[in-house]
Design a protein around this motif. Sequence first.
Motif, PDB file in Angstrom:
ATOM      1  N   UNK A   1      57.067 -29.358 -20.915  1.00 50.94           N
ATOM      2  CA  UNK A   1      56.026 -28.437 -20.478  1.00 50.94           C
ATOM      3  C   UNK A   1      55.549 -27.443 -21.519  1.00 50.94           C
ATOM      4  N   UNK A   2      55.896 -27.692 -22.789  1.00 53.42           N
ATOM      5  CA  UNK A   2      55.483 -26.761 -23.846  1.00 53.42           C
ATOM      6  C   UNK A   2      54.281 -27.327 -24.599  1.00 53.42           C
ATOM      7  N   UNK A   3      53.379 -26.427 -24.959  1.00 53.76           N
ATOM      8  CA  UNK A   3      52.185 -26.831 -25.712  1.00 53.76           C
ATOM      9  C   UNK A   3      52.559 -26.956 -27.189  1.00 53.76           C
ATOM     10  N   UNK A   4      52.291 -28.115 -27.768  1.00 52.22           N
ATOM     11  CA  UNK A   4      52.610 -28.336 -29.184  1.00 52.22           C
ATOM     12  C   UNK A   4      51.769 -27.422 -30.071  1.00 52.22           C
ATOM     13  N   UNK A   5      52.245 -27.153 -31.287  1.00 53.96           N
ATOM     14  CA  UNK A   5      51.489 -26.275 -32.203  1.00 53.96           C
ATOM     15  C   UNK A   5      50.247 -26.996 -32.738  1.00 53.96           C
ATOM     16  N   UNK A   6      49.174 -26.933 -31.955  1.00 53.55           N
ATOM     17  CA  UNK A   6      47.972 -27.713 -32.283  1.00 53.55           C
ATOM     18  C   UNK A   6      47.329 -27.200 -33.587  1.00 53.55           C
ATOM     19  N   UNK A   7      47.385 -25.876 -33.834  1.00 50.09           N
ATOM     20  CA  UNK A   7      46.800 -25.366 -35.098  1.00 50.09           C
ATOM     21  C   UNK A   7      47.513 -25.962 -36.297  1.00 50.09           C
ATOM     22  N   UNK A   8      48.855 -26.019 -36.235  1.00 46.83           N
ATOM     23  CA  UNK A   8      49.617 -26.571 -37.362  1.00 46.83           C
ATOM     24  C   UNK A   8      49.378 -28.081 -37.492  1.00 46.83           C
ATOM     25  N   UNK A   9      49.239 -28.765 -36.359  1.00 43.76           N
ATOM     26  CA  UNK A   9      48.908 -30.197 -36.417  1.00 43.76           C
ATOM     27  C   UNK A   9      47.501 -30.377 -36.974  1.00 43.76           C
ATOM     28  N   UNK A  10      46.620 -29.429 -36.661  1.00 43.25           N
ATOM     29  CA  UNK A  10      45.264 -29.454 -37.215  1.00 43.25           C
ATOM     30  C   UNK A  10      45.292 -29.346 -38.734  1.00 43.25           C
ATOM     31  N   UNK A  11      46.188 -28.506 -39.241  1.00 45.18           N
ATOM     32  CA  UNK A  11      46.302 -28.361 -40.699  1.00 45.18           C
ATOM     33  C   UNK A  11      46.756 -29.679 -41.320  1.00 45.18           C
ATOM     34  N   UNK A  12      47.686 -30.373 -40.651  1.00 43.74           N
ATOM     35  CA  UNK A  12      48.136 -31.687 -41.141  1.00 43.74           C
ATOM     36  C   UNK A  12      46.961 -32.665 -41.136  1.00 43.74           C
ATOM     37  N   UNK A  13      46.243 -32.684 -40.011  1.00 49.31           N
ATOM     38  CA  UNK A  13      45.105 -33.601 -39.883  1.00 49.31           C
ATOM     39  C   UNK A  13      44.054 -33.295 -40.948  1.00 49.31           C
ATOM     40  N   UNK A  14      43.804 -31.993 -41.165  1.00 50.16           N
ATOM     41  CA  UNK A  14      42.795 -31.602 -42.149  1.00 50.16           C
ATOM     42  C   UNK A  14      43.182 -32.022 -43.557  1.00 50.16           C
ATOM     43  N   UNK A  15      44.439 -31.807 -43.913  1.00 51.39           N
ATOM     44  CA  UNK A  15      44.840 -32.092 -45.298  1.00 51.39           C
ATOM     45  C   UNK A  15      44.900 -33.594 -45.564  1.00 51.39           C
ATOM     46  N   UNK A  16      45.128 -34.390 -44.512  1.00 51.59           N
ATOM     47  CA  UNK A  16      45.240 -35.841 -44.720  1.00 51.59           C
ATOM     48  C   UNK A  16      44.021 -36.593 -44.202  1.00 51.59           C
ATOM     49  N   UNK A  17      43.025 -35.849 -43.745  1.00 52.35           N
ATOM     50  CA  UNK A  17      41.824 -36.472 -43.183  1.00 52.35           C
ATOM     51  C   UNK A  17      42.154 -37.440 -42.040  1.00 52.35           C
ATOM     52  N   UNK A  18      42.933 -36.941 -41.064  1.00 51.81           N
ATOM     53  CA  UNK A  18      43.377 -37.779 -39.948  1.00 51.81           C
ATOM     54  C   UNK A  18      42.735 -37.341 -38.639  1.00 51.81           C
ATOM     55  N   UNK A  19      42.664 -38.264 -37.721  1.00 46.97           N
ATOM     56  CA  UNK A  19      42.172 -38.017 -36.364  1.00 46.97           C
ATOM     57  C   UNK A  19      43.291 -37.336 -35.574  1.00 46.97           C
ATOM     58  N   UNK A  20      43.016 -36.142 -35.039  1.00 49.00           N
ATOM     59  CA  UNK A  20      43.982 -35.446 -34.189  1.00 49.00           C
ATOM     60  C   UNK A  20      43.511 -35.521 -32.736  1.00 49.00           C
ATOM     61  N   UNK A  21      44.334 -36.163 -31.898  1.00 44.10           N
ATOM     62  CA  UNK A  21      44.034 -36.193 -30.461  1.00 44.10           C
ATOM     63  C   UNK A  21      44.934 -35.196 -29.753  1.00 44.10           C
TER      64      UNK A  21
END
Length: 412
Positions: free
Chosen positions: A184-204
Amino acid sequence: MRFPENSRPRAEVLAQLKGLKSGDADWKKGRVPLYVFKATTEAAEVGQEAFNEYFTENALGGKRAFSSLKRMEDEVAAMALDLFHAPEGAVGNMTTGGSESILMAVKAARDFARKQRCDKAHRGNLVLPASAHPAFNKAALLMDLEVRRVPVTKEFLADPAAMAAACDRDTIMIVGSAPCFPYGAIDPIRALGAVAGSKNLWLHVDACVGGYVAPFVRDEGYPIPDFDFAVPEVSSLSADLHKFGFAPKPASTVFYRDAEKRAGQTFSIDEWPNGRFVTETLTGTRAGGAVAAAWALMQTLGRSGYRKIARELMTMRDAYIDGISAIPGFRVFGKPHLTLLGFGAADLDMGRVAEGMAKRGWVPGMLKDPPGLHLMMSLLHADARSDYLRDLAASAAEVRTSTGKAKIEAVY
Ligand SMILES: *Cc1c(COP(=O)(O)O)cnc(C)c1O
């Protein structure tokens, strides 16, 4: 059973049908901690009335016959895009459930990746937190993709660094949940966004369970981390109306930051005698009632209505957490953001505790890792709290003072 030869009186059949229910779990009294949801009686009635109004209409025919359904579906998507801080140009539509929403997002990401790579046969992989929903595995099985599940942190959250390390040139999507079902915890979407941004990945973002309640829980002053299109690297998001949107089943939504990202979702098939067949969903026929009900609920409740429900939900949840934590040895796993949570006692066989709850008339929600019990609570569970906590304490005491081995296995 044989196919019935003769007709039977309708009243007799319907009476039998009602009778069949008697062996079911008593969900109305809050004894089922998953599968069913309720907010207020009024919300349930609005959903039912709107559904019945469109009982026969088919959302598949929204473009050619039932323009009202098309309009309502577009408006549901538009209202949700507003709720989820989507930029101009974002798009979305309804589906029949979270699994279908996820399936469609994975297909869109796969086709996007194939197009970018100019490789129509590229086999990609999905990088998921261990806590992600099995629907991603279903999508992967259907589309022959590889699934990489990455352990979560001690706080039961997605681990952005470990997920980054699990990505390679064939990764077509990384996922965060808002929240995940198990903890029931919300994952750290901002930090996952940083990963997606640096690797040019699709974040769902899988906001299937929390999407339509987290914004209102935040409005009520509870800490909810950014999880939607406010995070600029989020490419797509799924959110179920038939969970904490309190709409009748089957109803979910899936959204994309821009139309180019959605392109791979659209089926456009012109290889049969009836001409071009275009859908945004895997399913063809879709309940018109589900569209009308979702629209009517959003209009009836509005932000203020959903906020009021969110406040009641969180007050109830806090009382459950206090009660669970007061039982010797018990603790809640991590920091749940909404009304889903896992909990257990490290020194007890939680399978046996679950058996004790089953014996006392509850359908026990179960967790395998770590061993525990699970609750996904709507307002159906408010009145059940004192009975639940009493039976939980009794089951725990029984396990503590006896020996044995659990026969029950964790099952969703
Ligand atoms: C329920 C759920 C799904 C799947 O939704 P269905 O409507 O059951 O197909 C996906 N992700 C999460 C986090 C869920 O809780």
